[in-house]
Design a protein around this motif. Structure first.
Motif, PDB file in Angstrom:
ATOM      1  N   LEU A  28       0.824  -1.220   0.000  1.00 24.63           N
ATOM      2  CA  LEU A  28       0.000   0.000   0.000  1.00 24.63           C
ATOM      3  C   LEU A  28       0.855   1.265   0.000  1.00 24.63           C
ATOM      4  O   LEU A  28       0.398   2.337  -0.380  1.00 24.63           O
ATOM      5  CB  LEU A  28      -0.930   0.016   1.217  1.00 24.63           C
ATOM      6  N   CYS A  29       2.095   1.145   0.453  1.00 24.90           N
ATOM      7  CA  CYS A  29       2.995   2.308   0.459  1.00 24.90           C
ATOM      8  C   CYS A  29       3.518   2.533  -0.952  1.00 24.90           C
ATOM      9  O   CYS A  29       4.081   1.625  -1.564  1.00 24.90           O
ATOM     10  CB  CYS A  29       4.152   2.077   1.424  1.00 24.90           C
ATOM     11  N   ASP A  30       3.327   3.746  -1.471  1.00 30.97           N
ATOM     12  CA  ASP A  30       3.808   4.043  -2.822  1.00 30.97           C
ATOM     13  C   ASP A  30       5.227   4.600  -2.809  1.00 30.97           C
ATOM     14  O   ASP A  30       5.776   4.913  -3.854  1.00 30.97           O
ATOM     15  CB  ASP A  30       2.853   5.014  -3.530  1.00 30.97           C
ATOM     16  N   GLY A  31       5.812   4.759  -1.600  1.00 33.43           N
ATOM     17  CA  GLY A  31       7.187   5.229  -1.495  1.00 33.43           C
ATOM     18  C   GLY A  31       7.350   6.720  -1.699  1.00 33.43           C
ATOM     19  O   GLY A  31       8.448   7.191  -1.978  1.00 33.43           O
ATOM     20  N   CYS A  32       6.281   7.481  -1.512  1.00 32.38           N
ATOM     21  CA  CYS A  32       6.364   8.929  -1.774  1.00 32.38           C
ATOM     22  C   CYS A  32       7.300   9.651  -0.797  1.00 32.38           C
ATOM     23  O   CYS A  32       7.888  10.658  -1.140  1.00 32.38           O
ATOM     24  CB  CYS A  32       4.978   9.559  -1.745  1.00 32.38           C
ATOM     25  N   GLY A  33       7.389   9.164   0.446  1.00 30.97           N
ATOM     26  CA  GLY A  33       8.234   9.811   1.449  1.00 30.97           C
ATOM     27  C   GLY A  33       7.596  11.026   2.102  1.00 30.97           C
ATOM     28  O   GLY A  33       8.210  11.675   2.955  1.00 30.97           O
ATOM     29  N   LYS A  34       6.352  11.343   1.755  1.00 27.70           N
ATOM     30  CA  LYS A  34       5.723  12.554   2.307  1.00 27.70           C
ATOM     31  C   LYS A  34       5.525  12.453   3.822  1.00 27.70           C
ATOM     32  O   LYS A  34       5.557  13.465   4.521  1.00 27.70           O
ATOM     33  CB  LYS A  34       4.368  12.797   1.626  1.00 27.70           C
ATOM     34  N   CYS A  35       5.301  11.249   4.323  1.00 32.89           N
ATOM     35  CA  CYS A  35       5.072  11.118   5.771  1.00 32.89           C
ATOM     36  C   CYS A  35       6.345  11.413   6.559  1.00 32.89           C
ATOM     37  O   CYS A  35       6.278  11.612   7.778  1.00 32.89           O
ATOM     38  CB  CYS A  35       4.524   9.731   6.115  1.00 32.89           C
ATOM     39  N   MET A  93      -1.866  12.168   7.629  1.00 35.62           N
ATOM     40  CA  MET A  93      -1.150  11.566   6.497  1.00 35.62           C
ATOM     41  C   MET A  93      -1.535  12.344   5.232  1.00 35.62           C
ATOM     42  O   MET A  93      -2.624  12.924   5.156  1.00 35.62           O
ATOM     43  CB  MET A  93      -1.540  10.101   6.324  1.00 35.62           C
ATOM     44  N   PRO A  94      -0.673  12.342   4.208  1.00 38.22           N
ATOM     45  CA  PRO A  94      -1.025  13.082   2.986  1.00 38.22           C
ATOM     46  C   PRO A  94      -2.241  12.468   2.293  1.00 38.22           C
ATOM     47  O   PRO A  94      -2.470  11.254   2.386  1.00 38.22           O
ATOM     48  CB  PRO A  94       0.234  12.964   2.121  1.00 38.22           C
ATOM     49  N   CYS A  97      -1.781   9.205   0.313  1.00 36.77           N
ATOM     50  CA  CYS A  97      -1.239   7.998   0.957  1.00 36.77           C
ATOM     51  C   CYS A  97      -2.229   6.822   0.857  1.00 36.77           C
ATOM     52  O   CYS A  97      -3.403   6.949   1.206  1.00 36.77           O
ATOM     53  CB  CYS A  97      -0.922   8.297   2.417  1.00 36.77           C
ATOM     54  N   GLY A  98      -1.719   5.679   0.411  1.00 34.72           N
ATOM     55  CA  GLY A  98      -2.573   4.506   0.250  1.00 34.72           C
ATOM     56  C   GLY A  98      -3.235   4.064   1.553  1.00 34.72           C
ATOM     57  O   GLY A  98      -4.399   3.645   1.546  1.00 34.72           O
ATOM     58  N   TYR A  99      -2.519   4.145   2.661  1.00 33.12           N
ATOM     59  CA  TYR A  99      -3.094   3.733   3.950  1.00 33.12           C
ATOM     60  C   TYR A  99      -4.250   4.647   4.327  1.00 33.12           C
ATOM     61  O   TYR A  99      -5.300   4.201   4.766  1.00 33.12           O
ATOM     62  CB  TYR A  99      -2.024   3.761   5.054  1.00 33.12           C
TER      63      TYR A  99
END
Ligand code: SF4
Length: 153
Positions: A28-35, A93-94, A97-99
């Motif tokens: 589910l994590c797309d690896g954006c790094g925003k968190c 969360m952004p 974010c998939g979660y």
């Protein structure tokens, strides 16, 4: 040979977060790094403002944690997201974010790797923080407000 990860078909639409196995949860994590960006929360309204300032453990070029295994030890206030704590965390969360999206019953973004079937699609959609942030090691705490960037929230 790489082991192929297997998921249940459209698991993000069919199952609750607490029903996912480890592979599905991680996918589910797309690896954006925003968190991993520093945020400022308005104490009165709970409104959350994202900044361009990243956690000191984030590799600003790849948007990946430099020491994922040891992150809790090295950054004690790093929060490990789990199906149990998502309800307290989802609001900051952004939006992408998939979660967060699955928790709120929303569809994944069309560029999410699970939808696009392309592991690089978050980067190609300009959705990762790679090469767009500055480490908190290089910013004075009192200057944080100057780095607010609505693009990330
Ligand atoms: S914001 Fe969500 S999708 Fe992006 S890196 Fe963090 S956990 Fe993964």
């Amino acid at each position: 040979m790489c082991k192929q990860k297997r998921y249940r078909s459209k698991f993000w639409e069919k199952y609750k977060l607490e029903e996912l196995d480890t592979n599905e949860w991680e996918a589910l994590c797309d690896g954006c790094g925003k968190c991993c960006l520093r945020k400022i929360e308005d104490a009165d309204t709970n409104e959350v403002f994202y900044t361009n300032v990243s956690c000191k453990l984030l590799d600003t070029h790849t948007a990946r944690c430099k020491n994922y295994k040891m992150r809790k030890k090295l950054v004690p206030d790093c929060i490990k997201l789990t199906p149990k704590n998502i309800k307290e965390i989802a609001y900051w969360m952004p939006d992408t974010c998939g979660y967060r999206r699955v928790f709120y019953g929303e569809a994944l973004e069309k560029w999410h790797p699970l939808i696009s079937k392309n592991p690089n699609s978050a980067t190609e959609a300009d959705q990762t923080v790679a090469d767009k942030t500055i480490s908190e090691d290089n910013v004075n705490e009192e200057d944080l407000e100057n780095f607010i960037n609505e693009k990330w929230s």
